[in-house]
Enzyme design. Structure first.
Site, PDB file in Angstrom:
ATOM      1  N   ASP A 133     -61.226 -27.541  19.953  1.00  0.00           N
ATOM      2  CA  ASP A 133     -62.156 -28.087  19.004  1.00  0.00           C
ATOM      3  C   ASP A 133     -63.367 -28.680  19.657  1.00  0.00           C
ATOM      4  O   ASP A 133     -63.336 -29.069  20.762  1.00  0.00           O
ATOM      5  CB  ASP A 133     -61.532 -29.195  18.053  1.00  0.00           C
TER       6      ASP A 133
ATOM      7  N   GLU B 253     -64.703 -23.781  19.618  1.00  0.00           N
ATOM      8  CA  GLU B 253     -65.775 -24.139  18.598  1.00  0.00           C
ATOM      9  C   GLU B 253     -66.623 -25.024  19.639  1.00  0.00           C
ATOM     10  O   GLU B 253     -66.303 -25.547  20.433  1.00  0.00           O
ATOM     11  CB  GLU B 253     -65.348 -25.151  17.525  1.00  0.00           C
TER      12      GLU B 253
END
EC number: 3.2.1.141
Length: 580
Positions: free
Chosen positions: A251, A284
């Site tokens: 993330d 990401e």
């Protein structure tokens, strides 16, 4: 370097290791036993061996005062404030030998374990997903968070699978069942920050953070320190080796200011995985650092592609969509031909963003129409099924599922769900107030919520009803949508996936304000061509012959000279009949 946490040495003892550079003393307190002092072991470590068994619970006591859970706890049966538990995942008897799947076969569905009633509930959905054509499920973060409900990005104990989802053994069982269905399992991991409730590292391991670098969540994690790097690398290896998870999605790595840490993590993972086993690593990364995709990472979530498609489908240009308001069709065309839209150009804030990506294969980019962020970060959590005409969404879905990029679905997409997916937490007292008001304040600059009374209608993240209304239900869906996904994924499996190795983009051509043609050379030499028109009017274009069309989203076959409104035509052309 020590292994963080508690590790069984045999059936009756375990070794404990805590990095506590600010502490003067550390002891481990096992239930119904005298405290055992851990001894200084250099570089801020405290270690020792204590008699215990799998299932025993313990705390650390810092300086004879502060009582804390193990920051590398493998399980928190009573939540973040309760004792940690010694776990023996190695004793699980795996039933399904499994080496995974190559990356080009990935068709991923992201889901939230809590909304599906835990690991046992997720397992009930696996046969349906496998039959649909999904090849991997991606679980939103599992690390222990405070309370019973959370997206997972407020986790504070990343080694401990969330107690309200089930036991570590039940997580093993879920992964095992997925492998038995031919499905990979990915886990979303958060290495850029800790949540606001239940993390006590600052009190005994302040060098874990660096005050000279601030993030949206406070002081940045100090990845310059080897003990900190090990904490997260060992966590990645735990998921992949102990739980046999097939891949990780990291993330928001743009909040990690040491890219060499990411490279080291990928190297360590690749070295630890046994030969022949497929493990996926996905990023990401708002910085669009294309170089990382040649240093051990398989792919990156392509927010650029999503954002351009969202503007084309909905006309929305507020917030981060402002970067895509001018000629979004050109940006989508660049995405399909070169990967990223932003490859060094300044964004709306004037900050250069991204690196050249045209040299990367299409499979280095994960494309999606929706994910947890893009739905849940809306004030009311609306899906595209409520924001654009169904024919336009059908055309965009054909692009998603038949283009050579790796497709990502969000739970409910394949049923055409019209239910919201909202932002939810389970905080209390002052923190709950701050989160609720902060959430409403985020939308103060949006036209629809400029009126304070309108902002009061934004659901309270902490209300149980907010969580309950986010559960996917099959009664409020678009008719025929499941069959659409089944059809498109079958076409992908038979005609696209086998020829993705060696595929490369041949370029794209903008046809109008909302229409384009994109082409790729597949590994077998065929040309894959996609003609997309998201406008409400037909678009003139010379289409391939009917017998070469793999899919046509419109109700009637297009004439060779026009692309119908809100439509997508996908064609496969052998080398002797490819587009001039």
């Amino acid at each position: 370097m020590h292994r963080h946490g508690a590790h069984l040495l045999d059936a009756t003892s375990a070794r404990f290791a805590l990095w506590a550079p600010d502490a003067r003393s550390v002891s481990v307190e096992l239930e119904q036993q005298p405290a055992i002092e851990l001894l200084p072991d250099g570089d801020g470590w405290y270690t020792g061996v204590a008699p215990c068994r799998a299932g025993d619970r313990y705390h650390y006591r810092i300086d004879n005062a502060l009582k804390v859970a193990d920051p590398a706890s493998r399980y928190q049966p009573d939540g973040v404030q309760g004792p940690s538990q010694v776990v023996d995942v190695a004793s699980y008897a795996w039933r399904h030998p499994w080496q995974g799947l190559p990356w080009h076969e990935a068709v991923i569905q992201e889901l939230h374990v809590g909304l599906l009633d835990g690991y046992v509930g997720v397992a009930r959905h696996l046969p349906r997903l496998a039959e649909l054509g999904i090849s991997a499920v991606e679980l939103m973060p599992l690390g222990q968070f405070p309370g019973e409900r959370n997206w997972g990005y407020d986790g504070v104990l990343p080694y401990a699978p969330q107690n309200t989802y089930g036991s570590p053994e039940q997580l093993c069982e879920l992964v095992d069942q997925a492998h038995g269905q031919g499905l990979m399992v990915l886990v979303d991991v958060v290495y850029n920050h800790f949540g606001p409730d239940g993390n006590y590292l600052q009190q005994y391991a302040s060098p874990f953070f660096r005050e000279d670098r601030q993030t949206p969540w406070g002081a940045a994690i100090d990845f310059r320190r080897p003990q900190v790097r090990e904490y997260f690398i060992q966590n990645a290896l735990m998921w992949l080796c102990d739980y046999r998870i097939d891949g990780l999605r990291l993330d928001a790595v743009h909040a990690i200011d040491q890219p060499d840490f990411l490279v080291e993590l990928a190297q360590r993972v690749r070295a630890a995985v046994e030969p022949g086993r497929h493990v996926w690593l996905v990023l990401e990364n708002e910085h669009n650092q294309a170089a990382l995709l040649q240093q051990g990472f398989d792919a990156q979530w392509n927010d650029d592609g999503h954002n351009a498609l969202h503007v084309l489908l909905t006309g929305e240009t507020e917030g981060y969509y402002a970067d895509y308001k001018d000629r979004p069709i050109n940006q989508l065309a660049r995405c399909l031909a070169e990967g990223f839209v932003f490859q060094g150009q300044p964004d709306r804030h004037g900050t250069p963003r991204g690196e050249p990506s045209g040299h990367l294969p299409p499979s280095a980019f994960v494309l999606f129409l929706q994910n947890h962020d893009q739905i849940g970060n809306r004030a009311l959590g609306e899906r595209l099924t409520r924001l654009c005409p169904p024919p336009a969404l059908r055309a965009a879905t054909a692009l998603l599922l038949l283009a050579p990029m790796i497709p990502l679905l969000f739970m409910g997409d394949d049923d055409g769900s019209r239910e919201p997916f909202l932002f939810f937490t389970d905080f209390h007292d002052e923190l709950a107030d701050a989160v609720r008001e902060g959430r409403r304040g985020e939308f103060a600059h949006f036209d629809a919520f400029a009126d304070p009374h309108k902002r009061e209608q934004i659901p309270d993240p902490n209300a149980e009803a907010t969580f309950a209304s986010s559960r996917p239900r099959q009664r409020n869906v678009l008719a025929g949508w499941h069959g659409l996904y089944q059809q498109l994924l079958d076409l992908r499996r038979r005609h696209v996936v086998p020829h993705l190795p060696g595929a490369r983009a041949l370029g794209s051509e903008v046809l109008g304000d909302q229409a384009l043609t994109a082409r790729w050379r597949l590994g077998n030499g065929d040309e894959l061509r996609i003609d997309l028109n998201l406008a409400a009017q037909p678009q003139p274009v010379a289409l391939p012959a009917l017998q070469r069309r793999l899919y046509d989203s419109s109700d009637n076959a297009h004439p060779d000279s026009a692309l119908a409104a809100h439509s997508c035509v996908v064609s496969l052309l052998p080398p002797d009949q490819e587009t001039p």
